[in-house]
Design a protein around this motif. Structure first.
Motif, mmCIF file in Angstrom:
data_model
loop_
_atom_site.group_PDB
_atom_site.id
_atom_site.type_symbol
_atom_site.label_atom_id
_atom_site.label_comp_id
_atom_site.label_asym_id
_atom_site.label_seq_id
_atom_site.Cartn_x
_atom_site.Cartn_y
_atom_site.Cartn_z
ATOM 1 N N GLN A 149 0.828 -1.211 0.000
ATOM 2 C CA GLN A 149 0.000 0.000 0.000
ATOM 3 C C GLN A 149 0.858 1.254 0.000
ATOM 4 O O GLN A 149 0.518 2.257 -0.651
ATOM 5 N N VAL A 174 -5.190 -6.391 -6.665
ATOM 6 C CA VAL A 174 -6.558 -5.866 -6.712
ATOM 7 C C VAL A 174 -7.575 -7.004 -6.642
ATOM 8 O O VAL A 174 -8.772 -6.807 -6.803
ATOM 9 N N ASN A 187 -11.965 -10.792 -9.113
ATOM 10 C CA ASN A 187 -12.401 -10.999 -7.716
ATOM 11 C C ASN A 187 -12.134 -12.426 -7.249
ATOM 12 O O ASN A 187 -12.980 -13.070 -6.633
ATOM 13 N N ASP A 233 -7.483 -1.170 -3.501
ATOM 14 C CA ASP A 233 -8.806 -1.015 -4.097
ATOM 15 C C ASP A 233 -8.685 -0.775 -5.605
ATOM 16 O O ASP A 233 -7.655 -0.308 -6.095
ATOM 17 N N ARG A 234 -9.736 -1.083 -6.324
ATOM 18 C CA ARG A 234 -9.682 -1.071 -7.796
ATOM 19 C C ARG A 234 -9.442 0.324 -8.362
ATOM 20 O O ARG A 234 -8.746 0.492 -9.360
ATOM 21 N N ASP A 235 -10.016 1.345 -7.729
ATOM 22 C CA ASP A 235 -9.824 2.710 -8.223
ATOM 23 C C ASP A 235 -8.361 3.113 -8.137
ATOM 24 O O ASP A 235 -7.810 3.683 -9.087
#
Length: 453
Positions: A120, A168, A200, A207-209
């Protein structure tokens, strides 16, 4: 073995069969000839061949071809089995090389919290404008470890983490493939073979964004083109040292500005100049001004602070919403309970109508009445408790007052030019003249600001 033979430590080689010696006809013949020149024989027990006594290589070539064909057949079967597993969505994780995950007790990927924090951090630093080299420096200074437990980082490790879709929650299969069983050369799959994406598949770390924004930024940095004659290749280079290196654009010719140091009479001064003007003089861009860095940054800070100068409006919005959020906790539960009570009341009326019409006796429906009564009592108690909690108390008001005081103290202004914040809020800055800039914020908002001397 060949090295030992060349050193004279081996006199004879016994082999079960040609297929155990080599499954490539060319390699088989080549090594047999090398050993024969050294005076070392190879005996193949299954084929009853001794290379020192044979007069022809025909039989070795023949059996070698059979061994190669068998190897190719096995290779095709293995490749078919892998492709079938891909189509069925079976994912094989290489946990040794994958930072942030380990194999869980159920056989599925499980997040490792400490390693996930490192992943992250890498994504955050990259979106903040750090280069891959700068990210490596930060990770090493913080003592972060790679997937192999090392504290030294290289740019390739960081790039692979940024490009890996597994973070992701997806899994892309058949990224590479083996060209053939002879050369055993592994190549990246650029569409030569089918690829399979499983969305998924497991719990994500990113996160995907955020992941999509990182991919867009990677593509943008890769697509940078040559804007200077000093660039040796046609491909430009991303720099993270100064935010304005990418954002500051000449309003006359559209060329980016470059940070330059002027030295005059022993004094140094930092200025920004149009690259076309800097390298070619007035030939291509005769009117672009030279801007002092201090004045340039002050003007941009003024525009940013003006853009975010809505502190009073923001405080009013927050004040209007904080109370409602704190007071209305459990409102959804209250509405559901009231709706259920109405349903129970309608149900009781229906039962009374059935008795009045003689459709059913009262004794038969006693149990139903008892259930309705019991549920109503429980729901009424819950409703009273929730309504009591929802009232604005002294404690709630104190929370609102404290929040408002914090907002009043907070300054929504930048006092220092911060490269990270500037990258996040600005799309670009156009130099209109020596006295005026056009600041374009992300989202399309444009603002003209004066450069004050």
């Amino acid at each position: 073995m060949i090295r030992q033979c060349k050193k004279g430590k081996i006199d004879l080689i016994l082999t079960k069969s040609i297929s155990r010696f080599a499954r490539n006809t060319v390699d088989c013949l080549e090594y047999v000839r090398q050993l024969k020149e050294l005076g070392i024989g190879v005996i193949f027990e299954k084929e009853s061949i001794n290379t020192l006594t044979m007069t022809s290589e025909f039989m070795i070539a023949l059996y070698g071809s059979f061994a190669q064909a068998e190897s190719e057949s096995i290779s095709k079967n293995v490749a078919w089995g892998k492709e079938k597993a891909y189509r069925e969505g079976k994912v094989n994780f290489q946990y040794t090389h994958l930072l942030g995950y380990k194999k869980g007790t159920d056989g599925n990927p499980e997040i490792v919290p400490e390693e996930a924090e490192t992943v992250q951090l890498i994504y955050k630093l990259f979106l903040d404008g750090y280069s891959l080299k700068s990210i490596c420096t930060v990770l090493e200074s913080k003592g972060k470890r790679t997937a192999h437990g090392k504290t030294s980082w290289v740019q390739g490790n960081v790039r692979s983490i940024l490009e890996n879709e597994k973070y992701v929650g997806d899994a892309l299969l058949c990224k590479t493939y083996t060209v053939d069983c002879i050369s055993k050369k592994v190549q990246k799959n650029h569409g030569e073979r089918p690829m399979y994406l499983i969305s998924n598949h497991h719990e994500p770390i990113i996160d995907r964004d955020t992941f999509n924004r990182v991919q867009m930024e990677l593509a943008r940095r890769k697509s940078k083109r040559k804007i200077s004659d000093k660039t040796k290749t046609a491909q430009g280079k991303y720099t993270s040292k100064y935010a304005l290196s990418e954002l500051l654009i000449c309003g006359k010719c559209g060329t980016p500005y470059r940070r330059t140091t002027w030295a005059s009479r022993g004094k140094k001064q930092i200025v920004w100049r149009c690259i076309s003007r800097l390298e070619h003089g007035k030939q291509y861009c005769p009117d672009s001004p030279t801007l002092k860095e201090e004045l340039l940054q002050t003007a941009i800070l003024k525009a940013v602070n003006k853009y975010f100068g809505c502190r009073e409006e923001l405080a009013e919005i927050l004040k209007a919403n904080i109370g409602s959020v704190l007071e209305c906790q459990g409102q959804q539960k209250i509405l559901k309970i009231k709706e259920r009570l109405r349903e129970l009341d309608c149900r009781r009326n229906d039962l009374v109508m059935m008795i009045a019409n003689g459709a059913c006796s009262e004794d038969i429906l006693d149990t139903e009445f008892a259930k309705i009564y019991t549920e109503e009592q429980e729901l009424t108690e819950q409703l009273e408790q929730l309504q009591e909690k929802s009232k604005t108390s002294v404690e709630t008001q104190q929370k609102i007052d404290t929040a408002m005081q914090d907002i009043a103290k907070e300054k929504f202004q930048l006092e220092v030019f911060d490269n990270i914040i500037i990258r996040k809020v600005l799309e670009c800055v156009k130099v209109l003249s020596k006295d005026e800039l056009l600041v374009i914020f992300k989202g399309g908002v444009e603002m003209k600001v004066a450069i004050e001397n």
